[in-house]
Write a protein that holds these residues in place. Structure first.
Motif, PDB file in Angstrom:
ATOM      1  N   SER A   1      48.255  44.425  51.168  1.00 49.76           N
ATOM      2  CA  SER A   1      46.962  44.261  50.511  1.00 49.76           C
ATOM      3  C   SER A   1      46.983  44.998  49.184  1.00 49.76           C
ATOM      4  CB  SER A   1      45.821  44.780  51.393  1.00 49.76           C
ATOM      5  OG  SER A   1      46.032  46.138  51.729  1.00 49.76           O
ATOM      6  N   ALA A   2      45.982  44.724  48.355  1.00 55.30           N
ATOM      7  CA  ALA A   2      45.915  45.329  47.027  1.00 55.30           C
ATOM      8  C   ALA A   2      44.470  45.477  46.604  1.00 55.30           C
ATOM      9  CB  ALA A   2      46.680  44.486  46.011  1.00 55.30           C
TER      10      ALA A   2
ATOM     11  N   PRO B   1      37.519  45.614  45.594  1.00 54.76           N
ATOM     12  CA  PRO B   1      37.777  45.095  46.933  1.00 54.76           C
ATOM     13  C   PRO B   1      39.252  45.221  47.310  1.00 54.76           C
ATOM     14  CG  PRO B   1      37.578  43.288  45.390  1.00 54.76           C
ATOM     15  CD  PRO B   1      37.246  44.539  44.620  1.00 54.76           C
ATOM     16  N   VAL B   2      39.505  45.437  48.588  1.00 51.01           N
ATOM     17  CA  VAL B   2      40.861  45.418  49.119  1.00 51.01           C
ATOM     18  C   VAL B   2      41.119  43.990  49.601  1.00 51.01           C
ATOM     19  CG1 VAL B   2      42.456  46.343  50.827  1.00 51.01           C
ATOM     20  CG2 VAL B   2      40.727  47.831  49.804  1.00 51.01           C
ATOM     21  N   LEU B   3      42.052  43.302  48.980  1.00 47.17           N
ATOM     22  CA  LEU B   3      42.290  41.894  49.270  1.00 47.17           C
ATOM     23  C   LEU B   3      43.693  41.690  49.834  1.00 47.17           C
ATOM     24  CD1 LEU B   3      40.744  40.253  46.067  1.00 47.17           C
ATOM     25  CD2 LEU B   3      39.630  40.773  48.248  1.00 47.17           C
TER      26      LEU B   3
ATOM     27  N   THR C   1      50.485  36.107  45.217  1.00 45.62           N
ATOM     28  CA  THR C   1      49.201  35.417  45.110  1.00 45.62           C
ATOM     29  C   THR C   1      48.175  36.074  46.011  1.00 45.62           C
ATOM     30  OG1 THR C   1      49.868  33.819  46.804  1.00 45.62           O
ATOM     31  CG2 THR C   1      50.233  33.200  44.507  1.00 45.62           C
ATOM     32  N   ILE C   2      46.942  36.109  45.520  1.00 46.21           N
ATOM     33  CA  ILE C   2      45.831  36.706  46.257  1.00 46.21           C
ATOM     34  C   ILE C   2      44.755  35.641  46.462  1.00 46.21           C
ATOM     35  CG2 ILE C   2      44.047  38.489  46.247  1.00 46.21           C
ATOM     36  CD1 ILE C   2      45.828  40.192  44.499  1.00 46.21           C
ATOM     37  N   PRO C   3      44.573  35.158  47.703  1.00 44.17           N
ATOM     38  CA  PRO C   3      43.486  34.212  47.960  1.00 44.17           C
ATOM     39  C   PRO C   3      42.140  34.865  47.666  1.00 44.17           C
ATOM     40  CG  PRO C   3      45.060  34.262  49.785  1.00 44.17           C
ATOM     41  CD  PRO C   3      45.381  35.426  48.902  1.00 44.17           C
ATOM     42  N   LEU C   4      41.296  34.194  46.921  1.00 44.38           N
ATOM     43  CA  LEU C   4      40.055  34.803  46.444  1.00 44.38           C
ATOM     44  C   LEU C   4      38.833  34.446  47.292  1.00 44.38           C
ATOM     45  CD1 LEU C   4      40.529  34.400  42.599  1.00 44.38           C
ATOM     46  CD2 LEU C   4      40.955  36.427  44.018  1.00 44.38           C
ATOM     47  N   ASP C   5      38.846  33.319  47.965  1.00 47.74           N
ATOM     48  CA  ASP C   5      37.692  32.907  48.782  1.00 47.74           C
ATOM     49  C   ASP C   5      36.391  33.026  47.988  1.00 47.74           C
ATOM     50  OD1 ASP C   5      39.328  32.395  51.007  1.00 47.74           O
ATOM     51  OD2 ASP C   5      39.254  34.510  51.605  1.00 47.74           O
ATOM     52  N   GLY C   6      36.438  32.582  46.759  1.00 47.13           N
ATOM     53  CA  GLY C   6      35.241  32.572  45.930  1.00 47.13           C
ATOM     54  C   GLY C   6      34.931  33.860  45.199  1.00 47.13           C
TER      55      GLY C   6
ATOM     56  N   ARG D   1      34.963  36.790  42.424  1.00 45.30           N
ATOM     57  CA  ARG D   1      35.125  36.727  40.964  1.00 45.30           C
ATOM     58  C   ARG D   1      36.226  37.698  40.538  1.00 45.30           C
ATOM     59  NH1 ARG D   1      30.252  34.767  37.948  1.00 45.30           N
ATOM     60  NH2 ARG D   1      31.339  35.761  36.230  1.00 45.30           N
ATOM     61  N   VAL D   2      37.267  37.137  39.981  1.00 45.18           N
ATOM     62  CA  VAL D   2      38.389  37.908  39.462  1.00 45.18           C
ATOM     63  C   VAL D   2      38.729  37.326  38.099  1.00 45.18           C
ATOM     64  CG1 VAL D   2      40.867  38.336  39.747  1.00 45.18           C
ATOM     65  CG2 VAL D   2      39.327  38.647  41.678  1.00 45.18           C
ATOM     66  N   ALA D   3      39.106  38.189  37.161  1.00 44.27           N
ATOM     67  CA  ALA D   3      39.382  37.731  35.802  1.00 44.27           C
ATOM     68  C   ALA D   3      40.852  37.928  35.449  1.00 44.27           C
ATOM     69  CB  ALA D   3      38.508  38.485  34.804  1.00 44.27           C
ATOM     70  N   VAL D   4      41.351  37.061  34.599  1.00 51.25           N
ATOM     71  CA  VAL D   4      42.688  37.250  34.051  1.00 51.25           C
ATOM     72  C   VAL D   4      42.748  38.615  33.351  1.00 51.25           C
ATOM     73  CG1 VAL D   4      44.316  36.414  32.298  1.00 51.25           C
ATOM     74  CG2 VAL D   4      43.114  34.790  33.783  1.00 51.25           C
ATOM     75  N   GLY D   5      43.801  39.367  33.625  1.00 51.81           N
ATOM     76  CA  GLY D   5      43.962  40.694  33.030  1.00 51.81           C
ATOM     77  C   GLY D   5      43.481  41.828  33.906  1.00 51.81           C
ATOM     78  N   ASP D   6      42.767  41.531  35.012  1.00 53.51           N
ATOM     79  CA  ASP D   6      42.312  42.599  35.904  1.00 53.51           C
ATOM     80  C   ASP D   6      43.508  43.380  36.444  1.00 53.51           C
ATOM     81  OD1 ASP D   6      39.662  42.014  35.605  1.00 53.51           O
ATOM     82  OD2 ASP D   6      39.396  41.074  37.574  1.00 53.51           O
ATOM     83  N   THR D   7      43.303  44.676  36.630  1.00 51.51           N
ATOM     84  CA  THR D   7      44.322  45.546  37.201  1.00 51.51           C
ATOM     85  C   THR D   7      44.454  45.276  38.697  1.00 51.51           C
ATOM     86  OG1 THR D   7      43.767  47.261  35.592  1.00 51.51           O
ATOM     87  CG2 THR D   7      45.021  47.949  37.535  1.00 51.51           C
ATOM     88  N   VAL D   8      45.681  45.294  39.199  1.00 54.40           N
ATOM     89  CA  VAL D   8      45.942  45.130  40.626  1.00 54.40           C
ATOM     90  C   VAL D   8      46.815  46.299  41.079  1.00 54.40           C
ATOM     91  CG1 VAL D   8      46.813  43.611  42.440  1.00 54.40           C
ATOM     92  CG2 VAL D   8      45.846  42.627  40.343  1.00 54.40           C
ATOM     93  N   LEU D   9      46.374  47.002  42.122  1.00 53.00           N
ATOM     94  CA  LEU D   9      47.068  48.194  42.602  1.00 53.00           C
ATOM     95  C   LEU D   9      47.540  47.985  44.042  1.00 53.00           C
ATOM     96  CD1 LEU D   9      44.596  50.943  41.309  1.00 53.00           C
ATOM     97  CD2 LEU D   9      46.663  50.091  40.174  1.00 53.00           C
ATOM     98  N   PHE D  10      48.819  48.185  44.246  1.00 55.74           N
ATOM     99  CA  PHE D  10      49.435  48.064  45.570  1.00 55.74           C
ATOM    100  C   PHE D  10      49.880  49.444  46.052  1.00 55.74           C
ATOM    101  CE2 PHE D  10      50.141  43.992  43.592  1.00 55.74           C
ATOM    102  CZ  PHE D  10      50.248  43.039  44.601  1.00 55.74           C
ATOM    103  N   GLY D  11      49.847  49.636  47.353  1.00 52.30           N
ATOM    104  CA  GLY D  11      50.438  50.830  47.945  1.00 52.30           C
ATOM    105  C   GLY D  11      51.416  50.427  49.026  1.00 52.30           C
TER     106      GLY D  11
END
Length: 404
Positions: free
Chosen positions: A310-311, A322-324, A339-344, A346-356
């Motif tokens: 998750s991220a 959100p943790v997706l 790929t991260i399924p969004l289920d509707g 709102r996510v924007a191009v350029g948003d930061t994504v953090l994984f652990g």
């Protein structure tokens, strides 16, 4: 697992990584490392090792041999590295870590023995007489006497596939005599891997039959009159393991994931070491209600078995992100994107994504960046490095050098 750990025990690293990425100071496909936390972890390991009379050598492959981290380890009391291969030793030395141990897990190629000897390793592991002769000759050419560790193996021992090899443990006394007879070399002790593994059912780390093989071989050597024997005991090393290893006769330990709080044990129990590493990415594009996230370093160490990843997708505050669930690339695929399924959502191009997750940066195309000042609220990127510990070239660098 480690994302939850980061959110609970080191949210400041997540906040710093998100802010620095948003400001353009951290690129995607980059492992951000909390220098302050690594320093605390290293100091704790060194203090416990000193209490128990153990030598501690840092393994840096899993963090991409980051030279800024190497310098912080030296400042925190761990002065030597274990080089998983020759390149690892060279990269760690570039950050100021002297070579404590080389040749294990990866033996030194024949024509590279001189390069390995030039690092003046404290210990050099060999799997057979041919490699011992090469190491001895390379050391002698530099006017040195090299301490050799013999990798030993018994039928009951367990190795990861592709890691096998070594001298028969029941011949260890004769092996010691042969290594001592080589000009330029001295038999110093024995090693194996792994000496400890995480037991998922018990939620604890347990020693392996390999460690028992080391103990039995050490007893045989003592019975033959050898009293000054090094026992090198790598595997799932953290402060919590050191006393158990010392009681088993260990003299050398090799913390790697313990330095970043990412051993399997850290995933299920709060140990002394703080989590200190996060993978930073960015939304590249959206397609069919999924966010496509830049990859390159999406190798999740399988030591914990298959698990869901998750991220956090951050577009304002980390605590509200959100943790997706993430659909990771198949292990046999090139990880251009996750790929991260969004289920509707709102996510924007350029948003930061953090994984652990538990990384092995050196086998990826990932970058690393050490961040100082997180503990004082003044985070600063010390530098961005390639997965092999080298400074990556930018397009501007190439153009300036007239390459294109």
């Amino acid at each position: 697992m480690f994302l939850d750990l980061l959110r609970r025990r080191n949210p400041a690293l997540l906040e710093a990584a998100a802010t620095l990425h948003r400001d353009g100071k951290l690129p995607p496909n980059c492992y951000a490392i909390d220098l302050d936390a690594v320093g605390r972890n290293a100091a704790a390991i060194r203090a416990e090792a000193d209490r128990l009379g153990l030598k501690a050598f840092a393994m840096t492959k899993q963090i991409g041999r980051n030279p800024d981290v190497s310098r912080r380890l030296v400042e925190s009391g761990i002065s030597h590295s274990v080089a998983v291969d020759l390149e690892c030793g060279v990269a760690a030395a570039s950050g100021g870590l002297r070579t404590g141990h080389i040749g294990h897990l990866v033996q030194i190629p024949r024509h590279s023995a001189g390069d390995a000897a030039a690092l003046e390793p404290l210990y050099w592991t060999v799997f057979n007489d041919e490699k011992a002769r090469e190491a001895a000759a390379a050391a002698q050419a530099l006017g040195r006497t090299q301490d050799l560790l013999a990798r030993i193996i018994s039928p009951q021992d367990k190795f990861y596939r592709g890691h096998e090899g070594g001298f028969p443990a029941d011949e260890v006394v004769a092996v010691a005599d042969r290594l001592d007879a080589l000009p330029g070399a001295r038999f110093a002790g024995i090693t194996t891997f792994p000496t400890a593994l995480f037991d998922a059912e018990a939620g604890k780390v347990r020693t392996t039959s390999n460690l028992e093989t080391l103990r039995a071989a050490a007893a045989a050597l003592r019975a033959a009159g050898r009293t000054d024997i090094e026992l090198n005991t790598p595997g799932t090393t953290s402060t919590a393991m050191l006393e158990l290893l010392a009681e088993a006769g260990a003299t050398q330990v090799e913390p790697g994931h313990g330095l970043t709080g990412t051993t399997p044990w850290h995933a299920v129990e709060d140990l002394v070491e703080d989590p200190a590493i996060v993978y930073v990415s960015e939304v590249s594009h959206l397609w069919n209600d999924s966010a496509y996230v830049f990859g390159g370093g999406l190798y999740v160490d399988p030591v914990l078995g298959s698990s869901h990843t998750s991220a956090l997708v951050v577009n304002d505050a980390v605590e509200r992100a959100p943790v997706l669930a993430v659909d990771m690339p198949a292990p046999e695929a090139i990880d251009y994107y996750a790929t991260i399924p969004l289920d509707g959502r709102r996510v924007a191009v350029g948003d930061t994504v953090l994984f652990g997750f538990r990384p092995q940066v050196f086998v990826t195309r990932g970058l690393t960046a050490a961040i100082s000042g997180i503990s004082t609220g003044t985070p600063k990127v010390e530098g961005v490095w390639a997965a092999n510990g080298a400074a990556p070239l930018s397009a501007h660098d190439v153009i300036a050098r007239g390459r294109i």
